[in-house]
Design an enzyme around this catalytic site. Sequence first.
Site, mmCIF file in Angstrom:
data_model
loop_
_atom_site.group_PDB
_atom_site.id
_atom_site.type_symbol
_atom_site.label_atom_id
_atom_site.label_comp_id
_atom_site.label_asym_id
_atom_site.label_seq_id
_atom_site.Cartn_x
_atom_site.Cartn_y
_atom_site.Cartn_z
ATOM 1 N N GLU A 210 0.882 -1.172 0.000
ATOM 2 C CA GLU A 210 0.000 0.000 0.000
ATOM 3 C C GLU A 210 0.913 1.213 0.000
ATOM 4 O O GLU A 210 1.444 1.598 1.041
ATOM 5 C CB GLU A 210 -0.897 -0.018 1.250
ATOM 6 C CG GLU A 210 -1.879 -1.188 1.297
ATOM 7 C CD GLU A 210 -3.088 -0.983 0.389
ATOM 8 O OE1 GLU A 210 -3.356 0.157 -0.014
ATOM 9 O OE2 GLU A 210 -3.755 -1.982 0.070
ATOM 10 N N CYS A 244 -2.279 9.436 2.647
ATOM 11 C CA CYS A 244 -1.783 8.876 1.387
ATOM 12 C C CYS A 244 -2.702 9.203 0.213
ATOM 13 O O CYS A 244 -2.241 9.344 -0.911
ATOM 14 C CB CYS A 244 -1.609 7.375 1.516
ATOM 15 S SG CYS A 244 -3.111 6.556 2.047
HETATM 16 P P1 NAD Z 1 8.051 4.726 5.195
HETATM 17 O O1 NAD Z 1 8.075 3.918 3.953
HETATM 18 O O2 NAD Z 1 9.203 5.603 5.494
HETATM 19 O O3 NAD Z 1 7.909 3.758 6.474
HETATM 20 C C1 NAD Z 1 6.908 2.771 6.562
HETATM 21 C C2 NAD Z 1 7.393 1.652 7.486
HETATM 22 O O4 NAD Z 1 8.562 1.066 6.908
HETATM 23 C C3 NAD Z 1 7.775 2.094 8.889
HETATM 24 O O5 NAD Z 1 7.305 1.138 9.801
HETATM 25 C C4 NAD Z 1 9.296 2.114 8.841
HETATM 26 O O6 NAD Z 1 9.899 1.819 10.086
HETATM 27 C C5 NAD Z 1 9.635 1.056 7.833
HETATM 28 N N1 NAD Z 1 10.861 1.357 7.084
HETATM 29 C C6 NAD Z 1 11.377 2.588 6.807
HETATM 30 N N2 NAD Z 1 12.517 2.462 6.085
HETATM 31 C C7 NAD Z 1 12.711 1.143 5.912
HETATM 32 C C8 NAD Z 1 13.732 0.380 5.245
HETATM 33 N N3 NAD Z 1 14.746 0.976 4.639
HETATM 34 N N4 NAD Z 1 13.623 -0.958 5.251
HETATM 35 C C9 NAD Z 1 12.581 -1.580 5.856
HETATM 36 N N5 NAD Z 1 11.612 -0.909 6.516
HETATM 37 C C10 NAD Z 1 11.675 0.433 6.544
HETATM 38 O O7 NAD Z 1 6.703 5.522 5.142
HETATM 39 P P2 NAD Z 1 6.164 6.611 6.165
HETATM 40 O O8 NAD Z 1 6.985 7.836 6.072
HETATM 41 O O9 NAD Z 1 5.982 5.991 7.520
HETATM 42 O O10 NAD Z 1 4.709 6.870 5.572
HETATM 43 C C11 NAD Z 1 4.479 7.779 4.537
HETATM 44 C C12 NAD Z 1 4.307 7.088 3.206
HETATM 45 O O11 NAD Z 1 3.375 6.048 3.298
HETATM 46 C C13 NAD Z 1 3.772 8.014 2.141
HETATM 47 O O12 NAD Z 1 4.442 7.783 0.939
HETATM 48 C C14 NAD Z 1 2.315 7.598 2.010
HETATM 49 O O13 NAD Z 1 1.730 7.882 0.778
HETATM 50 C C15 NAD Z 1 2.395 6.153 2.272
HETATM 51 N N6 NAD Z 1 1.124 5.667 2.778
HETATM 52 C C16 NAD Z 1 0.377 4.846 2.004
HETATM 53 C C17 NAD Z 1 -0.847 4.400 2.466
HETATM 54 C C18 NAD Z 1 -1.726 3.494 1.662
HETATM 55 O O14 NAD Z 1 -2.680 3.004 2.221
HETATM 56 N N7 NAD Z 1 -1.469 3.259 0.394
HETATM 57 C C19 NAD Z 1 -1.297 4.807 3.715
HETATM 58 C C20 NAD Z 1 -0.503 5.640 4.461
HETATM 59 C C21 NAD Z 1 0.709 6.058 3.987
#
Ligand code: NAD
Length: 456
Positions: A210, A244
């Site tokens: 997602e 998002c």
């Molecule tokens: P992110 O990708 O930075 O982090 C998401 C999760 O991944 C966190 O739990 C984090 O600890 C983990 N993570 C971060 N870096 C990682 C790595 N290198 N390897 C493995 N795991 C890692 O996202 P965010 O900043 O928490 O959220 C914002 C993003 O999420 C935006 O792009 C938004 O559009 C998207 N989002 C999508 C939805 C959806 O339903 N499609 C919903 C909410 C947010």
Amino acid sequence: MEKYHSLVNKQKEFFRTEQTKDINFRITSLQKLRDAIRFKEKELMAALREDLNKSDFEAYTTEIGFVLAELRFTINNLRSWAKPKKVKTPKTHFGSTSYVYSEPYGTALIIAPWNYPIQLAIGPLIGAIAAGNCAVIKPSELTPKTSELLEELISELFPEHYISVVQGGVEASQALLNEKFDYIFFTGSVAVGRIVMEAAAKKLTPVTLELGGKSPCIVHKDAKIKLAAKRIAWGKFTNAGQTCIAPDYLYLHKSIKDRFLAQFKQEIAELYGKQPLENPNFTRIVNRSHFDRLRSYLNNGETFLGGKTESEKLIIEPTILTNISWEDPIMEDEIFGPIFPVLEYDNLSDVVEAIHRQPKPLAFYIFSESKSIQDKILNNVSFGGGCVNDTIYHVASPHLPFGGVGNSGIGAYHGKSSFDTFSHKKSVLKQTTRFDIPVRYPNIKNGLNIIKKVLK
Ligand code: NAD
């Protein structure tokens, strides 16, 4: 890491006891989860207030109430979803019957982001439990209070060999990705989505991703301006734009641009106050680096509204930037904040062209009274999900699968889709032993001729 390895093994062992497959066990687990969320409502609201300054209203509508509605829908429908489904059987298979069984994958990993820390951790968990899986949840490190409370809530309800919360950042997340899960459900950025899919590919683990992206919002010349302005203001500035599926940028038809913007200004003031920086209920930006990233956009184009920030409290007021083109830095990546760039157009086909040059968006919004324009654009543009004459509301219907396409994600959930996402569909043919139709065997006389009459 040893402790994660041992946790996943414990879950695998528990899964093999078959207890999680029992329909009553699943329903009881969902009921326990629902009761605990109700019981801890105040604490959850306080944690969201501390992590993001979410108002109680937003905390309830977009997180607590959201998952309670999802739980109710799932609890009410699960018995029927979980039954094996009889499907048609072709004449060539005369004598047999066909079924699709929904079986749990086993142990699922759920990685959640910070922007809706309860909804996006508990939402997928509902699907995992409903389908009969064990699960490990890795919430975001950027909302520590809520993640801590989630861990407390889950550990009070369930043994860790069934459902467990693992806290931590990138390191914990990557260590978990090194384990062999049976399913990975990831919500987050496109960049991390790639890392997750790469890790999953090494172990051939199925994934739901997602992700995010830049979601367009178009207001055509025949739109109902007041309603459009109100609904867009709500969808864009809820959670300070850290959604998002928030409209990322706004395309206005030239002929209504000024009228719309004047109305938009009024609606924003109605919803968030004339001085949003003083509004105690306006959500803040999650951390300093996101705040600085967003602030750097404020010199793009011309400021039509807002532009003020409160650095100590990490608040940015609803801001509208006009005179924006695709060359401006704000048009490069997903904004994920309360800043709204406005582009204008004469021909809808130019807008469609511009959207086609971008990766497929997660959401898409068109405001128009014309059915033919609505249909044309819905046919022309590929996107995860969206609304005609509204914004973000589609996310809250359990009847609409929620997910992205292309860069905005793979797979979908909510309502029955959550159950389906966490279930493997096992096809089974039940053959009769009363007789045996001989045509498929190689030793039958004239077999090929008969087969050719059937398989054509
Ligand atoms: P992110 O990708 O930075 O982090 C998401 C999760 O991944 C966190 O739990 C984090 O600890 C983990 N993570 C971060 N870096 C990682 C790595 N290198 N390897 C493995 N795991 C890692 O996202 P965010 O900043 O928490 O959220 C914002 C993003 O999420 C935006 O792009 C938004 O559009 C998207 N989002 C999508 C939805 C959806 O339903 N499609 C919903 C909410 C947010």
